[in-house]
Design a protein around this motif. Structure first.
Motif, PDB file in Angstrom:
ATOM      1  N   UNK A   1       0.830  -1.203   0.000  1.00  0.00           N
ATOM      2  CA  UNK A   1       0.000   0.000   0.000  1.00  0.00           C
ATOM      3  C   UNK A   1       0.865   1.253   0.000  1.00  0.00           C
ATOM      4  N   UNK A   2       0.614   2.125  -0.962  1.00  0.00           N
ATOM      5  CA  UNK A   2       1.290   3.428  -1.002  1.00  0.00           C
ATOM      6  C   UNK A   2       0.632   4.410  -0.042  1.00  0.00           C
ATOM      7  N   UNK A   3      -0.701   4.402  -0.036  1.00  0.00           N
ATOM      8  CA  UNK A   3      -1.399   5.338   0.831  1.00  0.00           C
ATOM      9  C   UNK A   3      -2.902   5.139   0.767  1.00  0.00           C
ATOM     10  N   UNK A   4      -3.598   6.050   1.451  1.00  0.00           N
ATOM     11  CA  UNK A   4      -5.050   5.946   1.601  1.00  0.00           C
ATOM     12  C   UNK A   4      -5.703   7.266   1.203  1.00  0.00           C
ATOM     13  N   UNK A   5      -6.880   7.152   0.622  1.00  0.00           N
ATOM     14  CA  UNK A   5      -7.641   8.325   0.220  1.00  0.00           C
ATOM     15  C   UNK A   5      -9.103   8.100   0.578  1.00  0.00           C
ATOM     16  N   UNK A   6      -9.975   8.990   0.130  1.00  0.00           N
ATOM     17  CA  UNK A   6     -11.412   8.864   0.357  1.00  0.00           C
ATOM     18  C   UNK A   6     -12.092   8.767  -0.994  1.00  0.00           C
ATOM     19  N   UNK A   7     -13.082   7.903  -1.079  1.00  0.00           N
ATOM     20  CA  UNK A   7     -13.880   7.762  -2.290  1.00  0.00           C
ATOM     21  C   UNK A   7     -15.355   7.846  -1.918  1.00  0.00           C
ATOM     22  N   UNK A   8     -16.094   8.624  -2.691  1.00  0.00           N
ATOM     23  CA  UNK A   8     -17.551   8.628  -2.586  1.00  0.00           C
ATOM     24  C   UNK A   8     -18.065   7.780  -3.751  1.00  0.00           C
ATOM     25  N   UNK A   9     -18.469   6.562  -3.433  1.00  0.00           N
ATOM     26  CA  UNK A   9     -18.940   5.629  -4.461  1.00  0.00           C
ATOM     27  C   UNK A   9     -20.381   5.983  -4.829  1.00  0.00           C
ATOM     28  N   UNK A  10     -20.537   7.131  -5.490  1.00  0.00           N
ATOM     29  CA  UNK A  10     -21.874   7.575  -5.886  1.00  0.00           C
ATOM     30  C   UNK A  10     -22.540   6.519  -6.759  1.00  0.00           C
ATOM     31  N   UNK A  11     -23.810   6.277  -6.473  1.00  0.00           N
ATOM     32  CA  UNK A  11     -24.504   5.159  -7.105  1.00  0.00           C
ATOM     33  C   UNK A  11     -25.835   5.606  -7.684  1.00  0.00           C
ATOM     34  N   UNK A  12     -26.024   5.337  -8.963  1.00  0.00           N
ATOM     35  CA  UNK A  12     -27.310   5.606  -9.609  1.00  0.00           C
ATOM     36  C   UNK A  12     -28.205   4.399  -9.347  1.00  0.00           C
ATOM     37  N   UNK A  13     -28.988   4.461  -8.262  1.00  0.00           N
ATOM     38  CA  UNK A  13     -29.739   3.273  -7.838  1.00  0.00           C
ATOM     39  C   UNK A  13     -30.746   2.813  -8.888  1.00  0.00           C
ATOM     40  N   UNK A  14     -31.391   3.753  -9.570  1.00  0.00           N
ATOM     41  CA  UNK A  14     -32.381   3.349 -10.559  1.00  0.00           C
ATOM     42  C   UNK A  14     -31.729   2.589 -11.718  1.00  0.00           C
ATOM     43  N   UNK A  15     -30.485   2.928 -12.038  1.00  0.00           N
ATOM     44  CA  UNK A  15     -29.768   2.183 -13.078  1.00  0.00           C
ATOM     45  C   UNK A  15     -29.210   0.890 -12.499  1.00  0.00           C
ATOM     46  N   UNK A  16     -28.573   0.990 -11.336  1.00  0.00           N
ATOM     47  CA  UNK A  16     -27.947  -0.174 -10.718  1.00  0.00           C
ATOM     48  C   UNK A  16     -28.933  -1.320 -10.514  1.00  0.00           C
ATOM     49  N   UNK A  17     -30.123  -1.001 -10.015  1.00  0.00           N
ATOM     50  CA  UNK A  17     -31.090  -2.039  -9.676  1.00  0.00           C
ATOM     51  C   UNK A  17     -31.861  -2.550 -10.895  1.00  0.00           C
ATOM     52  N   UNK A  18     -31.653  -1.921 -12.050  1.00  0.00           N
ATOM     53  CA  UNK A  18     -32.329  -2.366 -13.268  1.00  0.00           C
ATOM     54  C   UNK A  18     -31.500  -3.375 -14.060  1.00  0.00           C
ATOM     55  N   UNK A  19     -30.243  -3.559 -13.646  1.00  0.00           N
ATOM     56  CA  UNK A  19     -29.339  -4.439 -14.381  1.00  0.00           C
ATOM     57  C   UNK A  19     -28.826  -5.533 -13.451  1.00  0.00           C
ATOM     58  N   UNK A  20     -28.276  -6.574 -14.028  1.00  0.00           N
ATOM     59  CA  UNK A  20     -27.793  -7.693 -13.222  1.00  0.00           C
ATOM     60  C   UNK A  20     -26.380  -7.472 -12.691  1.00  0.00           C
TER      61      UNK A  20
END
Length: 294
Positions: A161-180
């Motif tokens: 590991x080089x280092x650590x950061x922060x990620x906001x895993x923004x999620x389009x729920x209407x798209x995510x839940x419509x696909x497998x």
């Protein structure tokens, strides 16, 4: 040490955060210009960061007001690798929403976000209601690899590991839940805010003991600790590297705790004008706003 990538005089530089501003080593011709212009190049170079800091010059010093922070790695070479349902309470709240009994996954759930989704600190997240009307927040600890490998044992994984950061895993729920699969709902333009810094691994004593939170318009939506991960950072690296070669500069998002919007009663989603802050102890606060519709 806190490292970032910024724009200064319309040029891109790797920067080092200081109390009063930043250092831009590439402004001093005595230092490796290629490495200090690109974060992945710096990671691959194996530059002695402590030695550079000890030899910092006035020519490198720039005020915060004179730079614009980008994502620490503005465009990842590969997709960002992400863990799904890696906190038990989040696995439970998600399962409850679809009428199932939540339990810890036996194996890591892995998906990815494409490089074009990455944006940085204070960047505006595009809001396109014709594409997505159910945009959700997910605060996550991000891991940046400094050394690649295959079949990396968990006992040695943190050495990679080089280092650590922060990620906001923004999620389009209407798209995510419509696909497998998750990919389309996770890879919207602007759907992977990252930053504001990479904190080098030597400054994080234990990545499994960091408070993590998300706030929307100042209201806390998520609050947990990385100790609650089902698969810790070391085991994630071990699992990912079992059959796939990991490389320096690879980025891993380690999963989000409970408190996301789509499981709330009633469901809550991000809207134009909202400000989202994701915070990880010892790493910082990643802040982004949602664009006005139009």
């Amino acid at each position: 040490m806190k490292l970032g990538t910024c724009l200064y005089n319309n040029q891109t530089f790797v920067c080092i955060a200081q109390t009063e501003g930043v250092l831009l080593p590439a402004l001093d011709p005595a230092f490796d210009q290629a490495a200090w212009r690109d974060m992945i190049s710096l990671i691959e170079s194996g530059t002695d960061l402590s030695a550079m800091l000890a030899n910092a010059t006035d020519a490198m010093r720039v005020k915060f007001a004179d730079i614009t922070l980008l994502a620490p790695i503005p465009r990842t070479r590969k997709n960002v690798m992400c863990l799904g349902l890696n906190y038990l309470e989040h696995a439970e709240e998600t399962a409850n929403q679809i009428g199932r009994t939540g339990k810890a996954p036996q194996y890591p759930i892995v998906f990815t976000k494409c490089p074009t989704s990455v944006i940085g600190q204070d960047a505006v997240v595009p809001f396109d209601p014709d594409t997505c009307s159910q945009l959700d927040w997910e605060a996550e600890l991000g891991v940046v690899l400094g050394k690649g490998g295959k079949k990396i044992a968990a006992a040695n994984a943190l050495d990679h590991v080089f280092g650590y950061t922060i990620i906001n895993d923004l999620s389009a729920r209407d798209i995510q839940l419509s696909h497998k699969q998750y990919f389309l709902g996770k890879s919207l333009d602007g759907g992977c805010p990252m930053g504001p810094w990479i904190v080098t691994a030597d400054d994080i004593a234990d990545p499994q003991n960091l408070a993590i939170a998300c706030r929307v318009n100042g209201v806390t939506k998520q609050a947990s600790n990385t100790r609650n991960m089902i698969f810790n950072v070391a085991s994630i690296i071990e699992w990912l590297s079992r059959g796939m070669t990991l490389e320096a500069g690879d980025v891993i998002a380690t999963g989000t705790p409970s408190g996301v919007g789509f499981v709330r009663e009633p469901p809550e989603f991000l809207l134009p004008g909202d400000v989202v802050e994701c915070e990880v102890e010892s790493v910082g606060v990643l802040r982004n706003s949602i664009s006005a519709a139009g």
